[in-house]
Design a protein around this motif. Structure first.
Motif, short mmCIF file in Angstrom:
data_model
loop_
_atom_site.label_atom_id
_atom_site.label_comp_id
_atom_site.label_asym_id
_atom_site.label_seq_id
_atom_site.Cartn_x
_atom_site.Cartn_y
_atom_site.Cartn_z
N SER A 295 -2.51 -9.16 -5.59
CA SER A 295 -3.27 -8.78 -4.42
C SER A 295 -3.65 -10.03 -3.62
O SER A 295 -3.55 -11.15 -4.10
CB SER A 295 -4.54 -8.04 -4.83
OG SER A 295 -5.45 -8.93 -5.46
N GLN B 258 -7.17 5.98 -4.99
CA GLN B 258 -8.29 6.63 -4.32
C GLN B 258 -7.89 8.03 -3.82
O GLN B 258 -6.76 8.24 -3.38
CB GLN B 258 -8.76 5.82 -3.11
CG GLN B 258 -9.33 4.46 -3.44
CD GLN B 258 -9.78 3.72 -2.18
OE1 GLN B 258 -9.22 3.90 -1.09
NE2 GLN B 258 -10.79 2.88 -2.32
N ASP C 65 -6.62 -11.05 -2.75
CA ASP C 65 -7.76 -11.74 -3.38
C ASP C 65 -7.32 -12.59 -4.56
O ASP C 65 -7.92 -13.63 -4.85
CB ASP C 65 -8.81 -10.73 -3.82
CG ASP C 65 -9.56 -10.13 -2.63
OD1 ASP C 65 -9.56 -10.77 -1.57
OD2 ASP C 65 -10.13 -9.05 -2.78
N ASP D 214 -12.55 7.23 -6.48
CA ASP D 214 -11.49 6.32 -6.94
C ASP D 214 -11.40 6.26 -8.45
O ASP D 214 -12.20 6.84 -9.18
CB ASP D 214 -11.67 4.91 -6.35
CG ASP D 214 -13.02 4.30 -6.68
OD1 ASP D 214 -13.75 4.86 -7.53
OD2 ASP D 214 -13.36 3.27 -6.09
N ARG E 245 -3.51 4.01 -2.34
CA ARG E 245 -3.69 2.87 -3.25
C ARG E 245 -3.20 1.60 -2.60
O ARG E 245 -2.10 1.55 -2.05
CB ARG E 245 -2.95 3.07 -4.57
CG ARG E 245 -3.28 1.96 -5.57
CD ARG E 245 -2.58 2.11 -6.89
NE ARG E 245 -2.80 0.93 -7.72
CZ ARG E 245 -2.12 0.66 -8.81
NH1 ARG E 245 -1.17 1.47 -9.23
NH2 ARG E 245 -2.37 -0.43 -9.50
N ARG E 246 -4.02 0.58 -2.63
CA ARG E 246 -3.69 -0.77 -2.21
C ARG E 246 -3.32 -1.57 -3.45
O ARG E 246 -3.91 -1.37 -4.52
CB ARG E 246 -4.88 -1.43 -1.51
CG ARG E 246 -4.62 -2.84 -0.97
CD ARG E 246 -3.99 -2.82 0.38
NE ARG E 246 -3.69 -4.18 0.83
CZ ARG E 246 -3.11 -4.44 1.99
NH1 ARG E 246 -2.78 -3.47 2.81
NH2 ARG E 246 -2.84 -5.69 2.35
N GLU F 146 0.82 -1.20 0.00
CA GLU F 146 0.00 0.00 0.00
C GLU F 146 0.86 1.25 0.00
O GLU F 146 1.98 1.25 0.51
CB GLU F 146 -0.96 0.03 1.19
CG GLU F 146 -0.27 0.04 2.54
CD GLU F 146 -1.25 0.05 3.70
OE1 GLU F 146 -2.47 0.19 3.47
OE2 GLU F 146 -0.79 -0.07 4.85
N GLN G 200 -5.64 -2.66 -6.50
CA GLN G 200 -6.83 -1.81 -6.48
C GLN G 200 -6.54 -0.47 -7.15
O GLN G 200 -5.40 -0.13 -7.41
CB GLN G 200 -7.31 -1.60 -5.04
CG GLN G 200 -7.70 -2.88 -4.34
CD GLN G 200 -8.15 -2.65 -2.91
OE1 GLN G 200 -8.28 -1.52 -2.45
NE2 GLN G 200 -8.37 -3.74 -2.18
#
Length: 281
Positions: free
Chosen positions: A166, A61, A168, A109, A54-55, A37, A58
């Motif tokens: 990531s 933002q 996920d 975002d 920002r992650r 991140e 993803q």
């Protein structure tokens, strides 16, 4: 008398409209850099904080986070100021989003955040306006550009170094084995390498659960040790190659009672000779 009362109410309403911005003489940006991140945030007194985040995996933002000025159920308006050289007080509206009662985070975002970041490099600054539960009028929050370009390079460097996978994307994986074998092929090694490298950078992963299976071919008294050997092979790969702590790894071994496909065809049995790896936070 009625006119005086109306005038008093209008005056009171305008007084309650509030504007928040970091003072020019005390504006600081806090940069947090990690493989997972990146953030570039500014403290805004009496409001909270705002900036970019920002992650990995993803979108970028733009976030405004308030400590106490919760929103009414209404909308939040995102604007960009004019650049100093434009010599105007006009603002460009980028978006209007709904708010819910009690909302304390306002997040824009993707493209909106990218536009705001680019415009800030030209000296423009983002502004949000919304109805808070604390004031009758608009609550206006401005993100200062003071010292922005000094902190931006570190943030951009962090963005370019974000880990490509990531949580996920990596948290569940299945590898397959040849009949009556427990060794890893090249595809399995590559897939497990991605998992191991991710675990090394994400301290929030508490467990790696390895669940192994066999097909229905062969005797069950031989298939159980085979299933166990497959799970141990993966565990040993993580521990010996990547120094993953052994106490993070949980092994579960089964034979053919939980098939992923039919055991009546060679293709189905190939899907059943497997080990499933799951990361747990």
């Amino acid at each position: 008398m009625l006119k005086l009362i109306i005038a008093s109410l209008l005056f009171t309403s305008s007084v309650y409209a509030e504007e928040f911005q970091a003072p020019v003489t005390d504006t600081n940006w806090n940069v947090i850099e990690s493989p997972l991140e990146c953030s570039l945030m500014q403290t805004i007194p009496s409001f909270g904080q705002a900036g970019f985040y920002r992650r990995n995996g993803q979108a970028l933002q733009l976030k405004f986070i308030t400590d106490s000025l919760s929103a009414e159920q209404d909308t939040v308006l995102l604007e960009m100021s004019a650049a100093p050289w434009q010599n105007t007080e006009q603002y460009d509206t980028l978006a209007t989003l709904p708010t819910i009662s009690g909302q304390r985070e306002f997040i824009f975002d993707g493209v909106l955040a990218q536009q705001a970041l680019a415009k800030m490099q030209d000296g423009r600054f983002p502004i949000i306006r919304y109805q808070s539960q604390s004031y009758n009028g608009d609550t206006t929050v401005k993100l200062s550009t003071v010292k922005f370009n000094d902190s931006l390079p570190a943030f951009q460097q962090c963005l370019s170094n974000l880990y490509p996978d990531s949580f996920d994307e990596i948290r569940k994986l299945t590898v397959y084995f040849e009949s009556e074998k427990a060794n890893l092929d090249k595809a399995s090694i590559n897939a497990l390498t991605r998992v191991a490298e991710y675990v090394k950078v994400d301290d929030s992963v508490n467990q790696i659960i390895i669940t192994s299976h066999t097909d229905s071919f062969g005797r069950k008294r031989l298939n159980m040790p085979l299933s166990e050997a497959r799970a141990k092979t993966i565990r040993d790969f993580f521990v010996s190659k990547y120094e993953v702590p052994a106490d993070k790894i949980v092994l579960r071994s089964f034979v053919d009672h939980d098939p992923a496909a039919t055991n009546k065809t060679p293709k189905g049995r190939a899907y059943n000779r497997r080990a499933e790896i799951e990361l747990v936070r």
